[in-house]
Scaffold this active site. Structure first.
Site, short mmCIF file in Angstrom:
data_model
loop_
_atom_site.label_atom_id
_atom_site.label_comp_id
_atom_site.label_asym_id
_atom_site.label_seq_id
_atom_site.Cartn_x
_atom_site.Cartn_y
_atom_site.Cartn_z
N CYS A 101 0.80 -1.23 0.00
CA CYS A 101 0.00 0.00 0.00
C CYS A 101 0.84 1.28 0.00
CB CYS A 101 -0.96 0.01 1.18
SG CYS A 101 -2.17 -1.31 1.08
N HIS B 34 -3.24 7.37 2.49
CA HIS B 34 -3.66 6.06 1.97
C HIS B 34 -5.02 5.73 2.56
CE1 HIS B 34 -3.81 1.94 0.89
NE2 HIS B 34 -3.62 1.49 2.12
N ASN C 96 -10.08 0.17 -0.33
CA ASN C 96 -8.62 0.22 -0.37
C ASN C 96 -8.14 -0.37 -1.70
OD1 ASN C 96 -5.88 -0.13 -0.02
ND2 ASN C 96 -6.03 -1.07 1.99
O1 UT7 Z 1 -3.77 -1.00 3.59
C1 UT7 Z 1 -2.75 -1.73 4.17
C2 UT7 Z 1 -2.79 -1.73 5.63
N1 UT7 Z 1 -4.02 -2.27 6.12
C3 UT7 Z 1 -4.68 -1.65 7.08
O2 UT7 Z 1 -4.29 -0.59 7.47
C4 UT7 Z 1 -5.90 -2.34 7.65
C5 UT7 Z 1 -5.82 -2.34 9.15
N2 UT7 Z 1 -6.90 -3.06 9.82
C6 UT7 Z 1 -8.19 -2.66 9.78
O3 UT7 Z 1 -8.54 -1.73 9.11
C7 UT7 Z 1 -9.15 -3.34 10.70
O4 UT7 Z 1 -8.44 -4.17 11.59
C8 UT7 Z 1 -10.26 -4.17 10.00
C9 UT7 Z 1 -11.21 -3.27 9.28
C10 UT7 Z 1 -9.61 -5.15 9.04
C11 UT7 Z 1 -11.06 -4.97 11.04
O5 UT7 Z 1 -11.60 -4.09 11.99
P1 UT7 Z 1 -11.39 -4.35 13.55
O6 UT7 Z 1 -12.09 -3.27 14.23
O7 UT7 Z 1 -9.93 -4.49 13.82
O8 UT7 Z 1 -12.17 -5.69 13.75
P2 UT7 Z 1 -11.63 -7.07 14.35
O9 UT7 Z 1 -10.79 -7.79 13.37
O10 UT7 Z 1 -11.09 -6.83 15.73
O11 UT7 Z 1 -12.98 -7.85 14.53
C12 UT7 Z 1 -14.01 -7.44 15.47
C13 UT7 Z 1 -15.18 -8.39 15.37
C14 UT7 Z 1 -14.80 -9.86 15.43
O12 UT7 Z 1 -15.83 -10.56 16.10
P3 UT7 Z 1 -15.70 -10.95 17.64
O13 UT7 Z 1 -14.44 -11.79 17.73
O14 UT7 Z 1 -15.57 -9.65 18.36
O15 UT7 Z 1 -16.95 -11.70 17.88
C15 UT7 Z 1 -14.77 -10.28 13.99
O16 UT7 Z 1 -15.00 -11.66 13.82
O17 UT7 Z 1 -15.83 -8.20 14.10
C16 UT7 Z 1 -15.89 -9.48 13.42
N3 UT7 Z 1 -15.74 -9.21 11.99
C17 UT7 Z 1 -16.76 -8.87 11.19
N4 UT7 Z 1 -18.07 -8.71 11.43
C18 UT7 Z 1 -18.86 -8.35 10.40
C19 UT7 Z 1 -14.61 -9.23 11.24
N5 UT7 Z 1 -14.88 -8.91 9.97
C20 UT7 Z 1 -16.21 -8.69 9.92
C21 UT7 Z 1 -17.09 -8.32 8.88
N6 UT7 Z 1 -18.39 -8.15 9.16
N7 UT7 Z 1 -16.65 -8.10 7.62
#
Ligand code: UT7
Length: 329
Positions: A116, A256, A286
């Site tokens: 990225c 980004h 993204n």
């Molecule tokens: O571009 C290159 C660099 N990349 C980045 O900068 C991306 C960095 N990361 C992120 O933007 C975020 O971590 C994400 C958007 C990928 C995920 O958001 P998050 O707030 O970190 O969510 P999480 O992975 O901690 O998941 C929270 C909850 C989980 O459920 P439990 O364990 O709390 O029950 C996940 O299973 O949300 C669940 N979850 C979803 N729910 C609905 C994960 N993905 C989804 C989804 N829809 N698509």
């Protein structure tokens, strides 16, 4: 003789027509519009549909539009740096494929892989050829067909990424406009938190790698988020500090587009109000190497000559960095 800087003299972009909305994703994986919107800021993304269409097919219209805007021919380009994580093929370089398609007969070129952060690594690299006087016209392209490496059964990644491509032309400037400072960083310790495991020399394609879905992008979202939110803000702050700038001196932050929460944290850290922060993540998600040039393209008409821009990115690798530039037109 006054110092030569590398100025952006034209930008352009291209996004495919197909719009993949959060609502359509709801029919594909266990997710919902509310979760995607609040966690990422994304409402929809573009997908390049069509058998055999690749990243270079988005670059062609983007670059042809740029050449037209600038009133130059493809033969005038000296160098093409194609920043991409989804090249048309592992080799030859997509830069070569693009040069052939647009008729850039006098250019040499290569691909640059920094996930990225690719486009800002590409601008930094391209600027060197201008500053030394070696080249007069360097084309930096940033684009990805992320849909080619996304598993649309993995809700952790498929909601984030989209397809798109942008480009910028670098030319010499002796009046103090253009790229004035860059801070670029890499740390391979984060390699396995955001990567495509198979398809390289470590795990060449096999039935087993395909069955294990190892040709798709994999991300440890939370871990990457923590690194991204700190490092992208840190490096933007570093560029401001070492140029004796404060938030009020900056006209635009061009971040980004990975996650709206990361963008907000970076803007807060360098003291920018929301109207100075360029955000189109809600429409494109993204696009990896495409995010920053697509922002430049969409906001081009709002920029004024002399505006101070801060570009900042964070990506797989890990890679991250920030550029301070003075808009030249
Ligand atoms: O571009 C290159 C660099 N990349 C980045 O900068 C991306 C960095 N990361 C992120 O933007 C975020 O971590 C994400 C958007 C990928 C995920 O958001 P998050 O707030 O970190 O969510 P999480 O992975 O901690 O998941 C929270 C909850 C989980 O459920 P439990 O364990 O709390 O029950 C996940 O299973 O949300 C669940 N979850 C979803 N729910 C609905 C994960 N993905 C989804 C989804 N829809 N698509």
């Amino acid at each position: 003789m006054s110092k030569i800087t590398a100025a952006i003299t034209a930008v352009n972009g291209y996004v495919p027509d197909y719009v993949l909305t959060n609502h359509e994703l709801e029919t594909m994986v266990d997710t919902n519009d509310e979760w995607i919107t609040t966690r990422t800021g994304i409402k929809e993304r573009r997908i390049l549909k069509g058998e055999g269409l690749a990243t270079s097919d988005m670059a062609v219209p983007a670059v042809e539009g740029l050449l037209k805007k600038r009133g130059i021919t493809a033969e005038e380009i000296d160098l093409i740096i194609f920043c991409t994580t989804t090249p048309d093929m592992p080799f030859p370089a997509t830069a070569n494929v693009l040069a052939h398609k647009i008729g850039a007969k006098n250019a040499w070129g290569y691909d640059l892989q920094a996930a990225c952060s690719g486009f800002i690594f590409g601008l930094t690299t391209g600027a060197q050829f201008i500053e030394t006087g070696k080249h007069k016209k360097v084309l930096v392209v940033g684009g990805d067909k992320m849909s080619s490496i996304i598993n649309y059964e993995d809700r952790a990644t498929c909601i984030i990424f989209g397809d798109g491509c942008g480009c910028a032309l670098l030319e010499p400037n002796t009046e103090g406009y253009g790229i004035l400072d860059t801070v670029m960083k890499s740390d391979g310790a984060g390699a396995q938190l955001l990567f495509q495991k198979a398809g390289g020399s470590m795990h060449p394609a096999s039935h087993a790698t395909v069955d294990a879905k190892e040709h798709f992008a994999y991300q440890e979202g939370q871990a990457v988020f923590k690194f991204a939110v700190t490092n992208m803000a840190d490096v933007a702050a570093e560029v401001l500090e070492r140029n004796n700038l404060v938030g009020d001196d900056i006209a635009w932050l061009v971040p980004h587009q990975a996650n709206k929460r990361i963008i907000d944290a970076t803007a807060n850290r360098i003291g920018l109000t929301p109207e100075k922060v360029i955000v189109n993540i809600e429409r494109y998600g993204n696009t990896t190497n495409g995010t920053i040039p697509l922002c430049l393209w969409e906001w081009e008409s709002k920029f004024k000559k002399g505006d101070n821009l801060i570009l900042a990115a964070f990506g797989g690798g890990f890679t991250w960095g920030s550029i301070y530039l003075k808009w030249a037109y």
